[in-house]
Design an enzyme around this catalytic site. Structure first.
Site: not given
Length: 386
Positions: A234, A321, A360
């Site tokens: 991320s 995601d 995610h």
């Protein structure tokens, strides 16, 4: 006496007659005085629910106006105070899970992990966890920091893990990934950037990158010829590409770069983030919300950095995601795959289907992950030895 009694009787009769007589009429033939009718009580009963409805509508309208005022005020507040937007990018003030002692990784089930503290710069201290490979679990029990540092020189590759925003190095999904990687035979070294967890300092993109560089150099000074890979997740993918670009520029690249749920750059990610949905079509969205991020010195330009990276690259991204849209990871791959800097290195993109539900941060659950890493990093290790 008789006359007096008669007069009194006459007066009473007149008064009674006057009371019994109908009320006088006006010119329009209507009564001068309104009569009190029992129906008046029914009118009052009808007015009460009407008044209650009017009061409810008034309060609802007042709430809507207040919410509308807040909605319009927030963009101006963000524009006037760019630090607010920086806080929303980093989310370092969100510590999840709460009430864990980062000095005790064993409380999170990491019995083969040691907690360190390193000092990248003056007045900056960062907390580090080092998890040894599964083959060293038994030997690691009860050992001190010196033993763990020496263990980095054992014949096992090392993964430097750079986590995303919010939370700490003790986040649940992060801990689960450390366990998976450790079981596959990797040392895992991770840390909290300055301003996160129990690390001391103020967060910034430059500071986060420098912290990562310091930890990388610390690893290299102890790992000998063992391969060192960098894994970013991320927001950590932005730190990872910043770091690897700098390492390549000084001609000390890592053996491979792994990007999990990456974006192209922070502006495109902010525009696509679910938090921005209610303002995405607000007039001047870029000026109000995206320009303050740039003003704060935050870019995390993965799409630019990959043009200057010279090492093997693996991108992992789940199609479902909700935080970093899948198309941003795919777009980054397309940029990297056509970059001249990767012409002598492998660039691979691995998607995970929506039905798997990895979203995610749950790619570590994939039963295919060990095979993917073994095949990709196995080739990188061959390149390393050649």
């Amino acid at each position: 006496m008789r006359k007096r009694n008669e007069s009194v009787t006459v007066e009473h009769e007149r008064a009674a007659a006057a009371a019994a007589a109908p009320a006088p009429l006006d010119k329009g033939c209507s009564l001068r005085h309104s009569l009190r009718l029992p129906a008046a009580a029914d009118d009052t009963g009808m007015k009460r629910p009407l008044g209650r409805r009017y009061g409810l509508w008034f309060r609802l309208r007042k709430l809507i106006i207040w919410l509308l005022g807040v909605y319009i005020a927030i963009p101006f507040l963000v524009k006037l105070c760019p630090a607010i937007q920086a806080k929303l990018v980093f989310l370092n003030f969100v510590r999840v899970p709460y009430f864990i002692d980062l000095k005790r990784p064993q409380d999170q089930g990491l019995n083969h992990t040691c907690n360190y503290y390193l000092q990248p710069e003056e007045d900056v201290t960062i907390g580090v966890w080092h998890t040894v490979p599964a083959a060293l679990w038994k030997n690691a029990r009860g050992k001190d920091q010196l033993w763990f540092e020496d263990a980095l020189g054992s014949s096992h590759p090392v993964i430097l893990y750079l986590h995303g925003n919010a939370g700490t190095r003790g986040g649940d999904h992060r801990v689960e990934l450390y366990k998976v990687l450790s079981s596959l035979g990797y040392h895992v070294v991770t840390f909290d950037y300055r301003g996160w967890g129990d690390s001391v300092g103020s967060p910034s993109e430059r500071g986060m990158t420098y912290d990562a560089l310091h930890v990388f150099d610390w690893i290299k000074a102890r790992s000998g010829d063992n391969p060192v890979y960098i894994w970013g997740h991320s927001l950590g993918t932005g730190v990872a590409t910043n770091l690897v670009r700098r390492l390549c520029e000084r001609e000390t690249p890592p053996d491979a770069l792994i990007l999990e749920s990456p974006f192209t750059n922070i502006r495109e990610e902010a525009r696509s983030h679910p938090f921005s949905v209610i303002y995405r079509y607000f007039p001047g969205f870029d000026w109000f919300f995206l320009d303050p991020i740039t003003t704060s010195g935050i870019k995390f330009a993965n799409d630019e950095n990959v043009k200057y990276i010279s090492c093997s690259l693996l991108i992992l991204h789940a199609e479902d995601d909700p935080v970093v849209p899948f198309h941003l990871g795919k777009k980054l791959y397309n940029i990297a795959a056509t970059s001249r800097s990767f012409r002598d290195y492998k660039v691979q993109f691995v998607p995970f289907h929506t039905d798997l539900g990895y979203r995610h941060k749950y790619i570590y659950r994939s039963p295919e992950l060990p095979r993917i890493l073994r095949e990709f990093l196995g080739k990188s290790e061959q390149e390393h030895h050649h």
